[in-house]
Scaffold this motif. Structure first.
Motif, PDB file in Angstrom:
ATOM      1  N   ALA A 256       9.135  29.958 -15.477  1.00  0.00           N
ATOM      2  CA  ALA A 256       7.672  29.907 -15.400  1.00  0.00           C
ATOM      3  C   ALA A 256       7.142  30.486 -14.098  1.00  0.00           C
ATOM      4  O   ALA A 256       6.135  31.210 -14.086  1.00  0.00           O
ATOM      5  CB  ALA A 256       7.194  28.464 -15.565  1.00  0.00           C
ATOM      6  N   PHE A 257       7.816  30.193 -12.980  1.00  0.00           N
ATOM      7  CA  PHE A 257       7.295  30.601 -11.676  1.00  0.00           C
ATOM      8  C   PHE A 257       7.939  31.869 -11.125  1.00  0.00           C
ATOM      9  O   PHE A 257       7.405  32.464 -10.193  1.00  0.00           O
ATOM     10  CB  PHE A 257       7.467  29.464 -10.659  1.00  0.00           C
ATOM     11  N   VAL A 258       9.086  32.271 -11.660  1.00  0.00           N
ATOM     12  CA  VAL A 258       9.745  33.475 -11.158  1.00  0.00           C
ATOM     13  C   VAL A 258       9.878  34.481 -12.294  1.00  0.00           C
ATOM     14  O   VAL A 258       8.994  35.311 -12.500  1.00  0.00           O
ATOM     15  CB  VAL A 258      11.120  33.139 -10.529  1.00  0.00           C
ATOM     16  N   SER A 259      10.980  34.421 -13.075  1.00  0.00           N
ATOM     17  CA  SER A 259      11.159  35.325 -14.219  1.00  0.00           C
ATOM     18  C   SER A 259      12.318  34.843 -15.074  1.00  0.00           C
ATOM     19  O   SER A 259      13.165  34.070 -14.617  1.00  0.00           O
ATOM     20  CB  SER A 259      11.429  36.761 -13.747  1.00  0.00           C
ATOM     21  N   THR A 389       3.860  17.233  -8.071  1.00  0.00           N
ATOM     22  CA  THR A 389       2.868  17.646  -7.077  1.00  0.00           C
ATOM     23  C   THR A 389       3.443  18.671  -6.107  1.00  0.00           C
ATOM     24  O   THR A 389       2.850  19.737  -5.871  1.00  0.00           O
ATOM     25  CB  THR A 389       2.364  16.421  -6.296  1.00  0.00           C
ATOM     26  N   VAL A 390       4.609  18.356  -5.539  1.00  0.00           N
ATOM     27  CA  VAL A 390       5.224  19.268  -4.564  1.00  0.00           C
ATOM     28  C   VAL A 390       5.608  20.588  -5.228  1.00  0.00           C
ATOM     29  O   VAL A 390       5.396  21.669  -4.657  1.00  0.00           O
ATOM     30  CB  VAL A 390       6.449  18.607  -3.905  1.00  0.00           C
ATOM     31  N   THR A 391       6.143  20.521  -6.439  1.00  0.00           N
ATOM     32  CA  THR A 391       6.561  21.741  -7.143  1.00  0.00           C
ATOM     33  C   THR A 391       5.372  22.643  -7.431  1.00  0.00           C
ATOM     34  O   THR A 391       5.423  23.859  -7.192  1.00  0.00           O
ATOM     35  CB  THR A 391       7.282  21.390  -8.455  1.00  0.00           C
ATOM     36  N   LEU A 392       4.286  22.076  -7.952  1.00  0.00           N
ATOM     37  CA  LEU A 392       3.104  22.880  -8.276  1.00  0.00           C
ATOM     38  C   LEU A 392       2.461  23.481  -7.022  1.00  0.00           C
ATOM     39  O   LEU A 392       1.882  24.568  -7.075  1.00  0.00           O
ATOM     40  CB  LEU A 392       2.080  22.026  -9.034  1.00  0.00           C
ATOM     41  N   CYS A 393       2.594  22.776  -5.891  1.00  0.00           N
ATOM     42  CA  CYS A 393       2.006  23.295  -4.646  1.00  0.00           C
ATOM     43  C   CYS A 393       2.862  24.395  -4.026  1.00  0.00           C
ATOM     44  O   CYS A 393       2.331  25.361  -3.459  1.00  0.00           O
ATOM     45  CB  CYS A 393       1.822  22.153  -3.638  1.00  0.00           C
ATOM     46  N   LEU A 394       4.189  24.265  -4.119  1.00  0.00           N
ATOM     47  CA  LEU A 394       5.083  25.176  -3.393  1.00  0.00           C
ATOM     48  C   LEU A 394       5.686  26.281  -4.256  1.00  0.00           C
ATOM     49  O   LEU A 394       5.917  27.390  -3.758  1.00  0.00           O
ATOM     50  CB  LEU A 394       6.212  24.377  -2.734  1.00  0.00           C
ATOM     51  N   ALA A 395       5.979  25.991  -5.530  1.00  0.00           N
ATOM     52  CA  ALA A 395       6.676  26.972  -6.367  1.00  0.00           C
ATOM     53  C   ALA A 395       5.919  28.287  -6.533  1.00  0.00           C
ATOM     54  O   ALA A 395       6.547  29.358  -6.524  1.00  0.00           O
ATOM     55  CB  ALA A 395       6.996  26.366  -7.739  1.00  0.00           C
ATOM     56  N   PRO A 396       4.578  28.283  -6.695  1.00  0.00           N
ATOM     57  CA  PRO A 396       3.884  29.572  -6.828  1.00  0.00           C
ATOM     58  C   PRO A 396       4.043  30.487  -5.617  1.00  0.00           C
ATOM     59  O   PRO A 396       3.944  31.708  -5.736  1.00  0.00           O
ATOM     60  CB  PRO A 396       2.418  29.154  -7.022  1.00  0.00           C
ATOM     61  N   PHE A 397       4.305  29.907  -4.438  1.00  0.00           N
ATOM     62  CA  PHE A 397       4.414  30.700  -3.221  1.00  0.00           C
ATOM     63  C   PHE A 397       5.867  30.936  -2.784  1.00  0.00           C
ATOM     64  O   PHE A 397       6.186  31.982  -2.231  1.00  0.00           O
ATOM     65  CB  PHE A 397       3.652  30.005  -2.075  1.00  0.00           C
ATOM     66  N   ILE A 403      10.732  24.868  -5.887  1.00  0.00           N
ATOM     67  CA  ILE A 403      11.226  24.000  -6.967  1.00  0.00           C
ATOM     68  C   ILE A 403      12.245  23.006  -6.427  1.00  0.00           C
ATOM     69  O   ILE A 403      12.203  21.812  -6.735  1.00  0.00           O
ATOM     70  CB  ILE A 403      11.839  24.856  -8.093  1.00  0.00           C
ATOM     71  N   LEU A 404      13.165  23.479  -5.591  1.00  0.00           N
ATOM     72  CA  LEU A 404      14.195  22.600  -5.036  1.00  0.00           C
ATOM     73  C   LEU A 404      13.621  21.604  -4.036  1.00  0.00           C
ATOM     74  O   LEU A 404      14.047  20.445  -3.987  1.00  0.00           O
ATOM     75  CB  LEU A 404      15.289  23.439  -4.381  1.00  0.00           C
ATOM     76  N   LEU A 405      12.640  22.033  -3.241  1.00  0.00           N
ATOM     77  CA  LEU A 405      11.990  21.107  -2.315  1.00  0.00           C
ATOM     78  C   LEU A 405      11.279  19.987  -3.066  1.00  0.00           C
ATOM     79  O   LEU A 405      11.253  18.841  -2.612  1.00  0.00           O
ATOM     80  CB  LEU A 405      11.004  21.853  -1.412  1.00  0.00           C
ATOM     81  N   GLY A 406      10.705  20.318  -4.219  1.00  0.00           N
ATOM     82  CA  GLY A 406      10.067  19.293  -5.045  1.00  0.00           C
ATOM     83  C   GLY A 406      11.058  18.220  -5.459  1.00  0.00           C
ATOM     84  O   GLY A 406      10.738  17.014  -5.441  1.00  0.00           O
ATOM     85  N   LYS A 407      12.267  18.623  -5.819  1.00  0.00           N
ATOM     86  CA  LYS A 407      13.298  17.668  -6.205  1.00  0.00           C
ATOM     87  C   LYS A 407      13.703  16.786  -5.021  1.00  0.00           C
ATOM     88  O   LYS A 407      13.777  15.558  -5.131  1.00  0.00           O
ATOM     89  CB  LYS A 407      14.539  18.409  -6.719  1.00  0.00           C
TER      90      LYS A 407
END
Length: 521
Positions: A256-259, A389-397, A403-407
């Motif tokens: 979803a966020f990369v490819s 929350t963390v994934t949606l904030c960080l994954a787009p950038f 994604i891993l930081l969210g976990k």
């Protein structure tokens, strides 16, 4: 006690045998599939299997709840009680199978928006997904009896049948992919072998438990007789959702966020990670039922002794896995697939740290489940909300890093601090300070040797490991020495490792021959 240990050892032996076979086959098959079927198709199957994992949330934790109620009747050899519980499980799993089928159909309606731009075409997407869906439904409707086998500490029976069939399936798929490169045929083989597995396994169960009688009608009625099943199921449900999103959603999020192609690249690393995680599952699956029976006996002194013994074993295995990943995963990817398949070092270190959190908490989770401590539902929802929350904030950038930081952010404090507190104060009736006094040496020793593993990677492994021969040579010269030193330091510094080695008096005597000492009490 002797029978419990014997079955745990048998579970490990059979599990290790099939682990080694599947490990060798997995690396060979991945390379063949990437070359013969393409990155896009392999990435697609990874995403579809992750979607199937999300559909399995319909299971609600029923299996875990039911197994808890099987420990005591199995210990007492109460066939009537076992038949009651298994009939209830059969009824619930039949419902789950059809719910998953309906949910899968609804989700598939959105595939034209998600996968419409893939070169393989939508028809193949639907063919693959419905094949996976049918396999999942059959697993719930026909293979629910494997929970009885696991609760009875005979996980080796499950492993022997399903792993054998899985290995044969992989060999057939490798041959078909290499000679025909037909994507439809590759998917169809998986479905055919699922059917074969259901038939063969259930035949074996009828031989193993001839007294087992399943009645779906009685199973439905027994729900009123066992209200605790639904109560614990509701408690476990939140944990299942959280674990699903934290540990089974990687490919979906990367897609979803990369490819989709990056899903295949990330999946290469996850094959290695999952195979190593499976190594620890061999231990936990073999011991879960044993711990449940141990706690049911009510001997707290023996319960705590086994806790520290299992902690030592878990940290030994965790160290072997983490140190191996730190030293060899990047050089291995280069030798295996090529430098173009490498991911950034930051991604790898975050991935490995996440694995450490998951592995190191294993004994606490094993005891928590055996004690039936599922009521801290708030922790699951907290981890879930923080992760999303963390994934949606960080994954787009930041992509995979986000994604891993969210976990990591979502699970760190609850997994390493709250769960031990909850287990010791509510389940084992011990002070939490007892836990931290025992755990401090493990964390300190682990940190020192992890730093040493990183130094060995940069200064010894990477400069020379330019192919598999040199990589193997570097590994043989450095890794055994590191592991032996790690084991010896743990043996000298922790009582849990002394308990474990004391099960082999000759080895214990050899290791303590330099001083006069007696076996730990």
């Amino acid at each position: 006690m002797g029978e419990r240990v014997h079955r745990s050892v048998m579970n490990m032996k059979v599990g290790m045998f099939f682990y080694i076979l599947s490990l060798l086959l997995a690396f060979f098959s991945r390379k063949v599939f990437l070359e013969c079927l393409g990155d896009e198709f392999i990435g697609l199957t990874g995403m579809l299997m992750n979607i199937m994992s999300f559909l399995s949330v319909a299971e609600l934790g029923i299996g875990t709840s039911i197994v808890y109620f099987l420990y005591k009747p199995l210990q007492e050899d109460n066939h009537e009680k076992i038949n009651e519980v298994m009939s209830m499980l059969a009824y619930l799993y039949r419902c789950i199978g059809f719910i998953i089928g309906g949910g899968g159909f609804i989700i598939s309606l959105f595939f034209p928006w998600w996968f419409g731009n893939l070169s393989v075409g939508l028809f193949l997407v639907y063919f693959a997904f419905y094949s996976f869906l049918a396999s999942s439904m059959m697993g719930y409707i026909f293979n629910y009896r494997q929970l009885l086998v696991s609760a009875n500490q005979k996980q080796y029976v499950v492993n022997a049948y399903f792993q054998s069939i899985g290995i044969i399936q992989s060999i057939v798929q490798i041959l078909l992919a290499y000679y025909y490169r037909n994507l439809y045929l590759w998917v169809l083989v998986g479905l055919v072998f699922t059917v074969i597995g259901c038939i063969v396994f259930n035949y074996r169960i009828r031989k193993e438990y001839p007294w087992l009688r399943i009645s779906l009608k009685e199973g439905r009625q027994n729900l009123k007789k066992y209200p605790e099943v639904l109560k614990k199921t509701r408690q476990i449900f939140a944990q299942k959702i959280k674990d699903l999103i934290l540990y089974r959603s990687d490919e979906i999020l990367v897609g979803a966020f990369v490819s989709v192609v990056q899903v295949a690249y990330y999946g290469n690393y996850m094959i290695i990670v999952n195979k190593l995680n499976f190594l620890t599952n061999i231990l936990s699956d073999g011991m879960n039922a044993g711990v449940g029976n141990l706690i049911a006996e009510g001997n707290m002194q023996n319960t705590m002794k086994v806790f520290w013994e299992l902690t030592a074993v878990r940290f030994l295995i965790t160290g072997i896995i983490i140190f191996g990943l730190l030293m060899f995963i990047q050089p291995f990817i280069i030798c295996w697939l090529g430098q173009e398949y490498m991911l950034d070092d930051l991604i790898i270190y975050l991935l490995i740290f996440n694995i450490f959190i998951f592995l190191s908490r294993g004994v606490v989770e094993m005891y928590r489940s055996a004690c039936g401590l599922f009521q801290d539902v708030w922790t699951a929802w907290t981890e879930l909300v923080v992760n999303i929350t963390v994934t949606l904030c960080l994954a787009p950038f930041f992509g995979i890093v986000g994604i891993l930081l969210g976990k990591i952010v979502s699970v760190f404090f609850i997994a390493l601090f709250w769960r031990p507190y909850f287990l010791f104060t509510r389940g084992l009736n011990q002070k939490v300070s007892t836990y931290w006094r025992g755990m401090a040496p493990y964390y300190l020793i682990f940190a020192v040797f992890a730093a040493l593993a990183i130094l060995l990677r940069y200064h010894v492994v990477e400069p020379y490991a330019t192919n598999f021969v040199y990589l193997a040579g570097c590994g043989l010269l450095t890794f055994p020495v590191l592991v032996v030193l790690y084991f010896l330091v743990m043996f000298v510094s922790t009582r849990g490792m002394k308990y474990f080695i004391a099960r082999k008096p000759r080895i214990y005597k050899l290791l303590t021959s330099y001083k006069k000492s007696s076996l730990p009490q």
